[in-house]
Design an enzyme around this catalytic site. Structure first.
Site, PDB file in Angstrom:
ATOM      1  N   SER A   5      -3.707   6.373  14.096  1.00  0.00           N
ATOM      2  CA  SER A   5      -4.096   7.587  13.392  1.00  0.00           C
ATOM      3  C   SER A   5      -4.442   8.692  14.387  1.00  0.00           C
ATOM      4  CB  SER A   5      -5.335   7.266  12.550  1.00  0.00           C
ATOM      5  OG  SER A   5      -5.911   8.442  12.056  1.00  0.00           O
ATOM      6  N   ARG A  41      -5.001  21.190   8.739  1.00  0.00           N
ATOM      7  CA  ARG A  41      -4.473  19.862   9.065  1.00  0.00           C
ATOM      8  C   ARG A  41      -2.955  19.881   9.102  1.00  0.00           C
ATOM      9  NH1 ARG A  41      -9.049  19.649   9.772  1.00  0.00           N
ATOM     10  NH2 ARG A  41     -10.600  18.091   9.151  1.00  0.00           N
ATOM     11  N   LEU A  51      -7.661  15.176   0.442  1.00  0.00           N
ATOM     12  CA  LEU A  51      -7.384  16.431  -0.254  1.00  0.00           C
ATOM     13  C   LEU A  51      -6.267  16.330  -1.303  1.00  0.00           C
ATOM     14  CD1 LEU A  51      -7.930  19.480  -0.489  1.00  0.00           C
ATOM     15  CD2 LEU A  51      -6.207  19.818   1.305  1.00  0.00           C
ATOM     16  N   GLY A 102       0.815  -1.215   0.000  1.00  0.00           N
ATOM     17  CA  GLY A 102       0.000   0.000   0.000  1.00  0.00           C
ATOM     18  C   GLY A 102       0.848   1.264   0.000  1.00  0.00           C
ATOM     19  N   TYR A 140     -14.228   3.472  11.156  1.00  0.00           N
ATOM     20  CA  TYR A 140     -12.783   3.373  10.877  1.00  0.00           C
ATOM     21  C   TYR A 140     -11.984   3.854  12.084  1.00  0.00           C
ATOM     22  CZ  TYR A 140      -8.164   4.839   9.386  1.00  0.00           C
ATOM     23  OH  TYR A 140      -6.800   5.040   9.333  1.00  0.00           O
ATOM     24  N   LYS A 163      -9.236   1.848  14.875  1.00  0.00           N
ATOM     25  CA  LYS A 163      -7.877   2.233  15.290  1.00  0.00           C
ATOM     26  C   LYS A 163      -7.817   2.343  16.812  1.00  0.00           C
ATOM     27  CE  LYS A 163      -6.003   2.133  11.379  1.00  0.00           C
ATOM     28  NZ  LYS A 163      -5.049   1.070  11.095  1.00  0.00           N
ATOM     29  N   LYS A 206      -9.200   1.746   5.162  1.00  0.00           N
ATOM     30  CA  LYS A 206      -9.022   3.099   5.706  1.00  0.00           C
ATOM     31  C   LYS A 206      -9.992   4.152   5.171  1.00  0.00           C
ATOM     32  CE  LYS A 206      -5.818   4.619   2.162  1.00  0.00           C
ATOM     33  NZ  LYS A 206      -4.716   5.447   1.781  1.00  0.00           N
TER      34      LYS A 206
END
Ligand code: NAD
Ligand code: UD1
Length: 338
Positions: A124, A231, A200, A10, A149, A153, A84
């Site tokens: 995360s 962010r 984004l 990934g 999700y 986590k 995810k």
């Protein structure tokens, strides 16, 4: 050092494999390719000159995983394998709880059976409660996740903590990623989302090459300097190097420790658009759209614990992130498919 990398085909896993191979480590990947392509392995081999071993399997398949542990003796495991997509997790919660939690539980069972008890877990920033003060430290409150999700986590972290509490032979490092963006500077590996990107930077990159018409900016009325969401974007190569630093810590400490991997600096959506335009000399058409459900106005890390204990800090600039995202997308307009 022999490292098992679950989900290593990934986005973050492939970049981490490059960093591990470049430091002379032996890398074995297991991945079921549910959200990645086999070409990633050839690209990693082309970058590093070394080909990681790869077994296509589902981490939930205990016997298939045990067969890999029978062949190889691992010093540690980096556990990236998981689903995810936030929106998909709201629609299909059982798929997410089953995949993400059973993969973690089964992996730990097999590790324990073969005496490998050192694990780094992909967590995360989404585990932090929405009501914390900024910046987020590892002591900030966790929980109140806004989607399944995020809960996987949160629960994944808790499962690992409980296990390490019950058996002091375990070493567990929980890495809480902020917003990974960018790509390897070769432009040969990168993020290859299926369908319309949710995040984004992949969306901006696809607008840049003409695959999408314009970006929708989700909300311009947040209590932030320009009204758009803020962010903590981190270059994926810095993130990958955070895992290398975490291995050193993991191999010399028992118990569980969580670390933020972020830069500590927040950028708004419009900052990102402008930075992308400047770095790549290209215009990104955008329109203001309604807020996206579940979004917070502002999220950024305090990364000082990672700096002090892991000796790791992010090195890449916002310009690097924008330039490398665009290079990957330009060289691979349809991702690994061409
Ligand atoms: P990705 O989808 O590109 O990589 C995950 C890999 O895991 C894929 O190759 C997929 O095929 C594989 N996989 C999924 N379920 C599996 C299973 N049951 N068995 C075997 N392989 C399986 O995602 P990524 O962006 O590289 O993220 C890696 C990890 O980091 C994930 O756990 C993700 O939740 C976490 N994370 C990602 C971000 C982000 O923004 N990308 C942020 C925070 C945390
Ligand atoms: C999202 C997930 C988070 C996950 C993270 C992985 C949600 C609510 N949160 O975080 O759980 O860990 O991805 O990286 O989905 N934006 C736009 N237009 C777009 C896409 C995004 O304006 O087309 C804005 C968002 O409103 C946000 C910012 O860009 O302000 C970043 O969004 P995104 O990349 O999706 O990341 P997060 O929302 O932080």
């Amino acid at each position: 050092m022999k490292v098992l990398v679950t989900g290593g085909m990934g986005y973050i896993g492939s970049h981490t494999c490059v960093e591990l191979l470049e430091r002379g480590m032996d890398v074995v990947i297991v991945d079921n390719l549910c959200n990645s392509k086999a070409q990633a392995r050839e690209r990693v081999a082309a970058i590093t000159g070394k080909s990681p071993l790869f077994y296509q399997l589902d981490v939930r398949d205990v016997e298939a995983l045990a067969a890999v542990f029978r062949i190889h003796t691992f010093d540690c495991v980096i556990h990236f394998a998981g689903l995810k997509a936030v929106g998909e997790s709201v629609e299909k919660p059982l798929l997410y709880y089953d995949n993400n939690l059973n993969a973690t539980i089964n992996l730990c069972r097999v590790m324990d059976r073969f005496g490998c008890r050192n694990i780094i877990f992909s967590s995360s920033a989404t585990v932090y409660s929405p009501d914390n003060q900024l910046p987020l430290t590892e002591q900030s409150r966790v929980g109140d996740c806004s989607n399944p999700y995020g809960w996987t986590k949160y629960m994944g972290e808790q499962i690992l903590r409980s296990m390490a509490q019950a058996d002091p032979r375990w070493s567990v490092v929980l890495l809480r990623y902020f917003n990974p963006v960018g790509a390897h500077e070769s432009g040969d590996i990168g993020e290859d989302p299926r369908g319309i990107p949710n995040n984004l930077m992949p969306y901006i990159s696809q607008v840049a090459i003409g695959r999408r018409e314009r970006l929708s900016v989700f909300g311009d009325d947040y209590p932030t300097p320009d009204g758009t969401g803020v962010r903590d974007y981190i270059h994926v190569v810095d993130l990958a190097r955070g895992h290398v630093a975490a291995i050193d810590y993991l191999m010399s400490h028992k118990g569980t420790e969580a670390f933020n991997l972020g830069t500590g600096v927040g950028y708004s959506v419009l900052d990102m658009v402008k930075a992308f335009e400047t770095a790549n000399h290209i215009e990104i058409p955008y329109q203001i759209a309604p807020r996206r459900a579940g979004d917070l106005p502002e999220v950024y890390a305090d990364p000082s614990k990672s700096a002090e204990i892991l000796g790791w800090t992010a090195q890449h600039t916002l310009e690097d992130m924008c330039r490398d995202s665009f290079r990957w997308q330009s060289k691979n307009p349809q991702g690994y498919d061409g």
